[in-house]
Enzyme design. Structure first.
Site, PDB file in Angstrom:
ATOM      1  N   ASN A   1     -27.920 -40.768   0.842  1.00 54.78           N
ATOM      2  CA  ASN A   1     -27.552 -39.378   1.075  1.00 54.78           C
ATOM      3  C   ASN A   1     -26.414 -38.989   0.139  1.00 54.78           C
ATOM      4  O   ASN A   1     -25.616 -39.832  -0.257  1.00 54.78           O
ATOM      5  CB  ASN A   1     -27.116 -39.188   2.536  1.00 54.78           C
ATOM      6  CG  ASN A   1     -27.137 -37.721   2.944  1.00 54.78           C
ATOM      7  OD1 ASN A   1     -28.132 -37.035   2.758  1.00 54.78           O
ATOM      8  ND2 ASN A   1     -26.044 -37.236   3.487  1.00 54.78           N
TER       9      ASN A   1
ATOM     10  N   LEU B   1     -22.161 -39.981   1.844  1.00 56.98           N
ATOM     11  CA  LEU B   1     -22.352 -41.325   2.399  1.00 56.98           C
ATOM     12  C   LEU B   1     -22.054 -41.365   3.898  1.00 56.98           C
ATOM     13  O   LEU B   1     -22.756 -42.022   4.668  1.00 56.98           O
ATOM     14  CB  LEU B   1     -21.462 -42.325   1.653  1.00 56.98           C
ATOM     15  CG  LEU B   1     -21.467 -43.770   2.168  1.00 56.98           C
ATOM     16  CD1 LEU B   1     -22.863 -44.364   2.113  1.00 56.98           C
ATOM     17  CD2 LEU B   1     -20.498 -44.624   1.368  1.00 56.98           C
TER      18      LEU B   1
ATOM     19  N   GLY C   1     -46.657 -34.033   1.796  1.00 51.24           N
ATOM     20  CA  GLY C   1     -46.148 -33.803   3.145  1.00 51.24           C
ATOM     21  C   GLY C   1     -47.033 -32.968   4.052  1.00 51.24           C
ATOM     22  O   GLY C   1     -46.753 -32.835   5.253  1.00 51.24           O
TER      23      GLY C   1
ATOM     24  N   ASP D   1     -42.935 -35.573  15.347  1.00 53.74           N
ATOM     25  CA  ASP D   1     -42.760 -35.770  13.895  1.00 53.74           C
ATOM     26  C   ASP D   1     -42.987 -37.232  13.522  1.00 53.74           C
ATOM     27  O   ASP D   1     -43.505 -37.557  12.459  1.00 53.74           O
ATOM     28  CB  ASP D   1     -41.342 -35.355  13.463  1.00 53.74           C
ATOM     29  CG  ASP D   1     -41.202 -33.850  13.360  1.00 53.74           C
ATOM     30  OD1 ASP D   1     -42.232 -33.169  13.221  1.00 53.74           O
ATOM     31  OD2 ASP D   1     -40.059 -33.350  13.432  1.00 53.74           O
TER      32      ASP D   1
ATOM     33  N   GLY E   1     -31.953 -38.537   2.257  1.00 45.87           N
ATOM     34  CA  GLY E   1     -31.568 -37.514   3.224  1.00 45.87           C
ATOM     35  C   GLY E   1     -31.177 -38.155   4.543  1.00 45.87           C
ATOM     36  O   GLY E   1     -31.595 -39.280   4.844  1.00 45.87           O
TER      37      GLY E   1
ATOM     38  N   ALA F   1     -35.044 -34.881  10.186  1.00 48.35           N
ATOM     39  CA  ALA F   1     -36.319 -35.493   9.781  1.00 48.35           C
ATOM     40  C   ALA F   1     -36.117 -36.962   9.432  1.00 48.35           C
ATOM     41  O   ALA F   1     -36.970 -37.804   9.708  1.00 48.35           O
ATOM     42  CB  ALA F   1     -36.906 -34.744   8.593  1.00 48.35           C
TER      43      ALA F   1
ATOM     44  N   LYS G   1     -34.687 -27.152  16.921  1.00 49.65           N
ATOM     45  CA  LYS G   1     -35.099 -28.484  17.387  1.00 49.65           C
ATOM     46  C   LYS G   1     -34.009 -29.228  18.154  1.00 49.65           C
ATOM     47  O   LYS G   1     -34.308 -29.991  19.073  1.00 49.65           O
ATOM     48  CB  LYS G   1     -35.567 -29.350  16.213  1.00 49.65           C
ATOM     49  CG  LYS G   1     -36.926 -28.949  15.670  1.00 49.65           C
ATOM     50  CD  LYS G   1     -37.361 -29.942  14.591  1.00 49.65           C
ATOM     51  CE  LYS G   1     -38.702 -29.560  14.004  1.00 49.65           C
ATOM     52  NZ  LYS G   1     -39.200 -30.586  13.085  1.00 49.65           N
TER      53      LYS G   1
ATOM     54  N   ARG H   1     -47.365 -22.307   9.493  1.00 52.60           N
ATOM     55  CA  ARG H   1     -48.816 -22.538   9.385  1.00 52.60           C
ATOM     56  C   ARG H   1     -49.404 -22.981  10.728  1.00 52.60           C
ATOM     57  O   ARG H   1     -50.613 -23.152  10.850  1.00 52.60           O
ATOM     58  CB  ARG H   1     -49.111 -23.624   8.337  1.00 52.60           C
ATOM     59  CG  ARG H   1     -48.562 -23.369   6.931  1.00 52.60           C
ATOM     60  CD  ARG H   1     -49.013 -22.036   6.369  1.00 52.60           C
ATOM     61  NE  ARG H   1     -48.729 -21.838   4.962  1.00 52.60           N
ATOM     62  CZ  ARG H   1     -47.552 -21.550   4.434  1.00 52.60           C
ATOM     63  NH1 ARG H   1     -46.487 -21.488   5.187  1.00 52.60           N
ATOM     64  NH2 ARG H   1     -47.421 -21.306   3.147  1.00 52.60           N
TER      65      ARG H   1
END
Length: 277
Positions: free
Chosen positions: A153, A156, A241, A103, A129, A133, A67, A17
């Site tokens: 997560n 672990l 988000g 970010d 997570g 990010a 990234k 986008r």
């Protein structure tokens, strides 16, 4: 005067986008500039950086899967990107490519705009997570939140590696610790891909969170993820988000085109219209 050119690179990239966001700002500000999506395969990244050093672009954005890879190709990387371990914004000056990560600012800007009191007083937070990010969110919360941050997560060991690497009041947990931690949590952030393509959390009982908790998801397709829908059903505050995507775009545009753009309700509506509901 040459047209100032910027880009977003990824592989694939058609879904991005970013051209719509930056194109809207270029038109709003009457600037002689362009912003295009360019599909660059991982093997072609070094060649693309040669085009950057040759002055073809003022800079651009970097998305999945590049990234981490562009980090090593930049001539310089700022402290923030180094801490996060990923670059999402490139600025070219005098034949050198400088990397940063916005970010962090996108995450904070989204919460500040849509839940202005979110960081009043120390709040314990939970990040679901442990990928790239999650790193950006950890760094942001360390600067603004004031409370403990628990990283949950599936594996672990990955959560533990993340909290070991970034200093702060952080702890690592497996998903099974949610119920134990939930009553003391003021902010829940999903940085995992759970919520896309109809996937959902089967172990997350929203009724265990305090009624004052805020739940946010960095996934924005769909805009209302199963996590946010369930949080709303339990009367909790939610922030989707999409705002993070919009706010992370501001610093790059300012660096390339010399004007700081504004995230307006009209811009959000334009992007929202392109999403599958």
């Amino acid at each position: 005067m040459l047209t100032t050119k910027a880009f977003v690179i990824g592989h694939p990239i058609a879904h991005s986008r970013s051209p719509l966001i930056h194109g809207t700002w270029l038109a709003e500000n009457g600037l002689d500039g362009s912003y295009e999506a360019i599909d660059v395969a991982p093997a072609d990244l070094p060649g693309f950086f040669e085009r950057l050093r040759a002055g073809e672009f003022a800079g651009g954005n970097v998305t999945i899967p590049h990234k981490e890879a562009v980090f090593a190709l930049c001539d310089s990387v700022d402290e923030l990107a180094r801490m996060i371990g990923a670059v999402n914004t490139l600025v070219v000056k005098n034949g050198k490519v400088h990397g940063t990560n916005t970010d962090y600012l996108g995450f904070l800007g989204n919460l500040d705009a849509n839940a202005p009191t979110w960081s009043d007083g120390p709040n314990d937070a939970m990040i679901i997570g442990a990928g790239g990010a999650a790193r950006a969110v950890l760094v942001a919360l360390r600067r603004r939140n004031g409370g403990k941050v628990h990283v949950l997560n599936r594996t672990l060991g990955n959560a533990q590696a993340l909290v070991d690497e970034i200093d702060g009041p952080f702890s690592a947990h497996g998903f099974e610790d949610f119920a134990k931690l939930a009553p003391h949590i003021g902010l829940v952030v999903n940085t995992s891909s759970i919520g896309m393509n109809g996937t959902r959390f089967d172990w997350l009982d929203m009724s265990l969170l305090p009624k004052t908790a805020l739940v946010t998801d960095i996934v924005y397709t769909p805009l209302e993820t199963p996590l946010l829908a369930e949080a709303k059903a339990h009367g909790l505050r939610t922030v989707d988000g999409l705002g993070m995507l919009l706010h992370q775009a501001v610093p790059g545009f300012a660096a390339w085109f010399g004007v700081t753009p504004v995230v307006t309700p009209q811009l959000r509506a334009r992007i929202e219209a392109t999403l599958d509901h």
